[in-house]
Design a protein around this motif. Structure first.
Motif, mmCIF file in Angstrom:
data_model
loop_
_atom_site.group_PDB
_atom_site.id
_atom_site.type_symbol
_atom_site.label_atom_id
_atom_site.label_comp_id
_atom_site.label_asym_id
_atom_site.label_seq_id
_atom_site.Cartn_x
_atom_site.Cartn_y
_atom_site.Cartn_z
ATOM 1 N N VAL A 56 -8.581 11.860 4.282
ATOM 2 C CA VAL A 56 -7.713 12.316 3.192
ATOM 3 C C VAL A 56 -6.274 12.496 3.689
ATOM 4 O O VAL A 56 -5.318 12.000 3.071
ATOM 5 C CB VAL A 56 -8.235 13.627 2.583
ATOM 6 C CG1 VAL A 56 -7.204 14.222 1.622
ATOM 7 C CG2 VAL A 56 -9.550 13.390 1.855
ATOM 8 N N ILE A 57 -6.110 13.192 4.815
ATOM 9 C CA ILE A 57 -4.769 13.445 5.351
ATOM 10 C C ILE A 57 -4.102 12.141 5.785
ATOM 11 O O ILE A 57 -2.894 11.950 5.579
ATOM 12 C CB ILE A 57 -4.840 14.435 6.534
ATOM 13 C CG1 ILE A 57 -5.302 15.805 6.043
ATOM 14 C CG2 ILE A 57 -3.477 14.564 7.218
ATOM 15 C CD1 ILE A 57 -4.382 16.452 5.026
ATOM 16 N N TYR A 58 -4.887 11.238 6.370
ATOM 17 C CA TYR A 58 -4.318 9.964 6.825
ATOM 18 C C TYR A 58 -3.753 9.173 5.638
ATOM 19 O O TYR A 58 -2.641 8.641 5.710
ATOM 20 C CB TYR A 58 -5.387 9.145 7.548
ATOM 21 C CG TYR A 58 -4.898 7.788 8.014
ATOM 22 C CD1 TYR A 58 -4.051 7.679 9.119
ATOM 23 C CD2 TYR A 58 -5.282 6.622 7.345
ATOM 24 C CE1 TYR A 58 -3.589 6.439 9.535
ATOM 25 C CE2 TYR A 58 -4.826 5.384 7.766
ATOM 26 C CZ TYR A 58 -3.987 5.294 8.860
ATOM 27 O OH TYR A 58 -3.529 4.062 9.273
ATOM 28 N N HIS A 59 -4.507 9.107 4.552
ATOM 29 C CA HIS A 59 -4.028 8.364 3.382
ATOM 30 C C HIS A 59 -2.863 9.082 2.694
ATOM 31 O O HIS A 59 -1.938 8.431 2.180
ATOM 32 C CB HIS A 59 -5.173 8.141 2.396
ATOM 33 C CG HIS A 59 -6.144 7.082 2.846
ATOM 34 N ND1 HIS A 59 -7.279 7.376 3.571
ATOM 35 C CD2 HIS A 59 -6.138 5.739 2.696
ATOM 36 C CE1 HIS A 59 -7.927 6.256 3.834
ATOM 37 N NE2 HIS A 59 -7.264 5.252 3.326
ATOM 38 N N LEU A 60 -2.871 10.410 2.696
ATOM 39 C CA LEU A 60 -1.727 11.154 2.153
ATOM 40 C C LEU A 60 -0.483 10.921 3.008
ATOM 41 O O LEU A 60 0.636 10.888 2.489
ATOM 42 C CB LEU A 60 -2.057 12.652 2.091
ATOM 43 C CG LEU A 60 -3.056 13.082 1.020
ATOM 44 C CD1 LEU A 60 -3.357 14.573 1.144
ATOM 45 C CD2 LEU A 60 -2.525 12.766 -0.380
ATOM 46 N N ALA A 61 -0.686 10.765 4.320
ATOM 47 C CA ALA A 61 0.434 10.480 5.218
ATOM 48 C C ALA A 61 1.037 9.108 4.904
ATOM 49 O O ALA A 61 2.268 8.937 4.910
ATOM 50 C CB ALA A 61 -0.028 10.536 6.676
ATOM 51 N N ILE A 62 0.187 8.135 4.632
ATOM 52 C CA ILE A 62 0.672 6.799 4.266
ATOM 53 C C ILE A 62 1.481 6.872 2.972
ATOM 54 O O ILE A 62 2.579 6.304 2.860
ATOM 55 C CB ILE A 62 -0.509 5.818 4.098
ATOM 56 C CG1 ILE A 62 -1.201 5.576 5.446
ATOM 57 C CG2 ILE A 62 -0.027 4.492 3.505
ATOM 58 C CD1 ILE A 62 -2.439 4.705 5.345
ATOM 59 N N ILE A 63 0.939 7.585 1.988
ATOM 60 C CA ILE A 63 1.637 7.731 0.700
ATOM 61 C C ILE A 63 2.986 8.423 0.902
ATOM 62 O O ILE A 63 3.995 8.047 0.285
ATOM 63 C CB ILE A 63 0.766 8.523 -0.285
ATOM 64 C CG1 ILE A 63 -0.482 7.710 -0.660
ATOM 65 C CG2 ILE A 63 1.559 8.889 -1.544
ATOM 66 C CD1 ILE A 63 -1.500 8.471 -1.469
ATOM 67 N N SER A 64 3.007 9.423 1.771
ATOM 68 C CA SER A 64 4.255 10.166 1.999
ATOM 69 C C SER A 64 5.341 9.265 2.572
ATOM 70 O O SER A 64 6.512 9.364 2.183
ATOM 71 C CB SER A 64 4.001 11.349 2.945
ATOM 72 O OG SER A 64 3.853 10.922 4.295
ATOM 73 N N LEU A 122 0.114 9.313 12.634
ATOM 74 C CA LEU A 122 0.223 10.693 12.145
ATOM 75 C C LEU A 122 1.289 11.460 12.916
ATOM 76 O O LEU A 122 1.997 12.300 12.340
ATOM 77 C CB LEU A 122 -1.127 11.398 12.254
ATOM 78 C CG LEU A 122 -2.231 10.932 11.298
ATOM 79 C CD1 LEU A 122 -3.456 11.834 11.422
ATOM 80 C CD2 LEU A 122 -1.751 10.897 9.850
ATOM 81 N N CYS A 123 1.407 11.202 14.216
ATOM 82 C CA CYS A 123 2.442 11.852 15.022
ATOM 83 C C CYS A 123 3.830 11.456 14.532
ATOM 84 O O CYS A 123 4.741 12.294 14.468
ATOM 85 C CB CYS A 123 2.279 11.489 16.494
ATOM 86 S SG CYS A 123 0.844 12.228 17.303
ATOM 87 N N ILE A 124 3.998 10.180 14.189
ATOM 88 C CA ILE A 124 5.281 9.699 13.671
ATOM 89 C C ILE A 124 5.600 10.375 12.338
ATOM 90 O O ILE A 124 6.724 10.822 12.098
ATOM 91 C CB ILE A 124 5.259 8.171 13.509
ATOM 92 C CG1 ILE A 124 5.141 7.502 14.874
ATOM 93 C CG2 ILE A 124 6.512 7.686 12.777
ATOM 94 C CD1 ILE A 124 4.941 6.003 14.813
#
Length: 220
Positions: free
Chosen positions: A64-72, A164-166
């Protein structure tokens, strides 16, 4: 059908939280029923989600967080590079998602949002809030995802974790940077590679010091 077992520790935590909440209302704050209902609704939803996901919770959380990070990043980059796009998103794109029952408050002002991304005012300062209420919160959710995935995969440096770090760097969150530094240090101590990877650690330390000196937000 899957049943949710009674968890004594979760019950004790909720009971303790309830007692603290009541004492806080009696001693400090006014009694606001909707606030308390909202708080406990979130706690119970969190409990049921963890209970239903069981051992797969960390894996689901990471996805969930990974895909939200992509969207962000999809929204963050164009909004930072082109101010007119940010203005369009804040005014037009977010208009249909405005809560119908918004209370006027001098203390808290709602940010324009499309649910999956929050166009917080600090976006003008190049800070990425993701879908959360402020960049610091997004950074902590990212850190938790990194911790869960490192435990599950046995390594910190996967392609997704580096991404995610980026994304975490785009939050410009002091707390997030410190937490990432601690995570990296802790990872190398835990894996026993502290001597072998001394160059990487020195680079991380130098990078953290440079951020503290260069970025005005970290110096305040």
């Amino acid at each position: 059908k899957r049943s949710i077992p009674f968890d004594r520790r979760a019950f004790m935590f909720l009971l303790f939280f309830y007692i603290v909440d009541i004492l806080q209302v009696l001693i400090i704050l006014p009694f606001v029923p909707m606030t308390m209902i909202g708080t406990y609704a979130r706690l119970f939803v969190a409990f049921f989600v963890v209970a239903l996901c069981d051992k797969n919770y960390t894996r689901y959380y990471y996805k969930v967080i990974y895909h939200l990070a992509i969207i962000s990043i999809i929204f963050y980059v164009p909004c930072v590079l082109v101010p007119s796009i940010r203005h369009f998103c804040e005014t037009t794109l977010s208009a249909p998602f405005k809560p119908p029952f918004t209370e006027v408050s001098d203390f808290y002002e709602r940010s324009p949002t499309i649910i999956i991304y929050n166009f917080h005012e600090v976006l003008a300062e190049y800070r990425n809030s993701g879908p959360f209420w402020e960049p610091g919160a997004f950074a902590i959710f990212l850190i938790l995802a990194l911790i869960f995935n490192t435990i599950d995969e046995g390594t910190l440096w996967t392609k997704k974790n580096i991404f995610l770090c980026i994304v975490l760097l785009t939050t410009l969150s002091t707390t997030g940077f410190v937490a990432l530094f601690v995570l990296v240090m802790g990872y190398y101590f835990a894996t026993g590679n502290i001597i072998k990877n001394i160059f990487i650690l020195a680079t991380v330390i130098q990078f953290a010091i440079s951020l503290y000196i260069i970025l005005e937000i970290l110096s305040d």
